[in-house]
Design an enzyme around this catalytic site. Structure first.
Site, PDB file in Angstrom:
ATOM      1  N   GLN A   7       1.004  -1.418   0.107  1.00  0.00           N
ATOM      2  CA  GLN A   7      -0.330  -0.316   0.120  1.00  0.00           C
ATOM      3  C   GLN A   7       1.508   1.208  -0.119  1.00  0.00           C
ATOM      4  OE1 GLN A   7      -3.114   0.163  -0.308  1.00  0.00           O
ATOM      5  NE2 GLN A   7      -4.117  -2.102  -0.131  1.00  0.00           N
ATOM      6  N   THR A  36       8.739 -20.175 -15.592  1.00  0.00           N
ATOM      7  CA  THR A  36       9.207 -19.466 -16.469  1.00  0.00           C
ATOM      8  C   THR A  36       7.449 -18.509 -16.271  1.00  0.00           C
ATOM      9  OG1 THR A  36       8.572 -20.996 -18.285  1.00  0.00           O
ATOM     10  CG2 THR A  36       7.988 -19.115 -18.970  1.00  0.00           C
ATOM     11  N   CYS A  56      -9.684  -8.664   1.351  1.00  0.00           N
ATOM     12  CA  CYS A  56      -9.492  -9.981   1.255  1.00  0.00           C
ATOM     13  C   CYS A  56     -10.719 -10.922   2.343  1.00  0.00           C
ATOM     14  CB  CYS A  56      -8.238 -10.213   1.620  1.00  0.00           C
ATOM     15  SG  CYS A  56      -7.204  -8.880   0.490  1.00  0.00           S
TER      16      CYS A  56
HETATM   17  C1  LIG Z   1      -3.152  -6.145  -1.672  1.00  0.00           C
HETATM   18  C2  LIG Z   1      -2.492  -6.601  -0.565  1.00  0.00           C
HETATM   19  C3  LIG Z   1      -1.696  -7.701  -0.773  1.00  0.00           C
HETATM   20  C4  LIG Z   1      -1.850  -9.102  -1.611  1.00  0.00           C
HETATM   21  O1  LIG Z   1      -1.180  -8.651  -2.343  1.00  0.00           O
HETATM   22  P1  LIG Z   1      -1.736  -9.245  -3.396  1.00  0.00           P
HETATM   23  O2  LIG Z   1      -0.923  -9.111  -5.181  1.00  0.00           O
HETATM   24  O3  LIG Z   1      -3.263  -9.470  -4.073  1.00  0.00           O
HETATM   25  O4  LIG Z   1      -1.715 -11.047  -3.256  1.00  0.00           O
HETATM   26  C5  LIG Z   1      -0.593  -8.191   0.351  1.00  0.00           C
HETATM   27  N1  LIG Z   1      -0.350  -7.019   1.790  1.00  0.00           N
HETATM   28  C6  LIG Z   1      -1.203  -5.492   1.590  1.00  0.00           C
HETATM   29  C7  LIG Z   1      -1.003  -4.256   2.262  1.00  0.00           C
HETATM   30  C8  LIG Z   1      -2.138  -5.215   0.361  1.00  0.00           C
HETATM   31  O5  LIG Z   1      -2.664  -3.822   0.322  1.00  0.00           O
END
Ligand SMILES: *Cc1c(COP(=O)(O)O)cnc(C)c1O
Length: 393
Positions: free
Chosen positions: A182, A240, A328
């Site tokens: 973030q 790959t 999530c």
């Molecule tokens: C979105 C997010 C993730 C996960 O990233 P992905 O690419 O979706 O696996 C991990 N940490 C934070 C703080 C996130 O906001």
């Protein structure tokens, strides 16, 4: 359903792919489909795209060498790798220091590692979602293998004192990882200034595609691979290479580096305007997080006496895409682990909504939101859990 174009205010969950990035991706889905490990011209073209992307990625976080950048399938893999790879390289066991407000990619990985005998210390944040560097340092033990503290929180946007934590870890000779998913592209990030050894980033949070990310591994730092096979990525991450996504991610990194300071300022001022007006027009709204120390687009607000999820659905019907806490964990009605660990009152947690702005957010989105939000909140408050509690169900 609103006849207007829906307004996307959920950039912390994912972001739209920029057209410049989509163009690059399409080239490598189309004519430039080669395998970067092939020696012929198709292979060489793909190889040079991957290496160019690596340079842009390194440049975005001020890494000294592109070799320190390893492409992965995203933030989750990078987080998993940092922790599991560090524990494995140290021969298993030992101790990890992290915070209670990390993304589930860190927290759930810690939980699994705990079952294999690793001890975990979770540092609680203060009421604004800030983790104290002094507390982190005090938790470090002789058997601490790695410290992992996120650069910025995805739910409330609070930016952690990463440079201070990095310096303290360096001082104690402990590996320091940060989930900067973030922070990258929103803040100025310099891994050397911050004494970071390992850093996770994700493509789809910075206007590239899903399923691509990187782990920065400082030169000289050894972690074990968790994906083994054909020996790609200097034998650290086999498979790959996802050339279209990597090339697109590189383009997104290049654009982010160029536009970050001005774009961040623009997004922050739009966010501030939105937040100030909401607090002015609607009674009993609290700001969750640290309003003086946040990533630019994030505003997490507690609408006291309302239920966040009901308000979210109401706003969706009106054409506004927002979120309760973290995408999530949505689908579950569990209260946010971030807001809980900040020690917020139940009312503020239950009524919390996250608005996150980013590239493509407009003044018009915000004005339209301000027109409909007061009434929406009023309606949702009138059917709030309080009424249900009174009826005893
Ligand atoms: C979105 C997010 C993730 C996960 O990233 P992905 O690419 O979706 O696996 C991990 N940490 C934070 C703080 C996130 O906001």
């Amino acid at each position: 359903m609103s006849r207007m174009n829906p307004a996307y205010m959920d950039h912390n969950a994912t972001t739209p792919v920029r057209p410049e990035v989509a163009e690059v991706i399409n080239r490598f889905l189309g004519p430039a489909f080669g395998n970067p490990n092939s020696i012929h011209r198709f292979g060489r073209e793909a190889r040079s795209a991957v290496e160019e992307a690596r340079e842009h990625a390194a440049n975005l976080i001020s890494a000294l060498s592109p070799e320190e950048m390893i492409f992965t399938s995203g933030g989750t893999e990078s987080d998993n790798w940092a922790l599991r790879g560090a524990i494995s390289a140290a021969g298993g066991g030992g101790h990890i220091v992290t915070s209670a407000i990390e993304h589930s990619a860190i927290l759930d990985t810690c939980e699994v590692l705990e079952k294999s005998g690793v001890e975990i210390t979770y540092i609680n944040p203060n009421r604004k979602g800030l983790v104290s560097a002094v507390e982190v340092a005090a938790a470090i033990r002789p058997d601490t293998r790695i410290v992992s503290i996120m650069w910025a929180n995805n739910e409330v946007g609070t930016v952690q004192p990463i440079e201070e934590i990095g310096a303290l870890c360096r001082d104690k000779g402990v590996l320091f990882h940060t989930d900067a998913v973030q922070g990258v592209g929103k803040l100025s990030i310099d891994v050397n200034l911050a004494c970071v050894d390992l850093l996770s980033a994700s493509g789809h949070k910075i206007n590239a595609s899903k399923g691509v990310g990187f782990l920065y591994i400082r030169n000289g730092i050894n972690i074990d691979p968790i994906i083994t096979g054909g020996g790609q990525e200097r034998d650290l991450r086999s498979g790959t290479e996802n050339v279209p996504s990597i090339a697109g991610f590189g383009e997104a990194c290049r654009i982010a580096k160029k536009e970050q300071p001005s774009e961040s300022e623009k997004i922050a001022s739009l966010r501030d305007k939105m937040e100030n007006e909401i607090c002015e027009r609607i009674p009993d709204v609290v700001i969750n997080g640290d309003s003086d120390n946040r990533v630019p687009g994030t505003s997490n607000l507690g609408f006291l006496g309302a239920e966040g999820e009901t308000l979210l659905i109401r706003l969706d019907l009106e054409g506004f895409a927002v979120s309760t806490g973290s995408a999530c964990s949505s689908g579950s009605t569990e209260p946010s682990h971030v807001l809980l660990s900040m020690g917020l009152p139940k009312d503020a947690i239950q009524g919390s909504l996250r608005f996150s702005l980013g590239w493509g957010s407009t003044e018009d989105d915000v004005s339209r939101l301000l027109e409909i939000l007061p009434k929406a909140v009023e309606r949702v408050r009138s059917i709030a859990p309080r009424a249900r509690a009174a009826s005893g169900s």
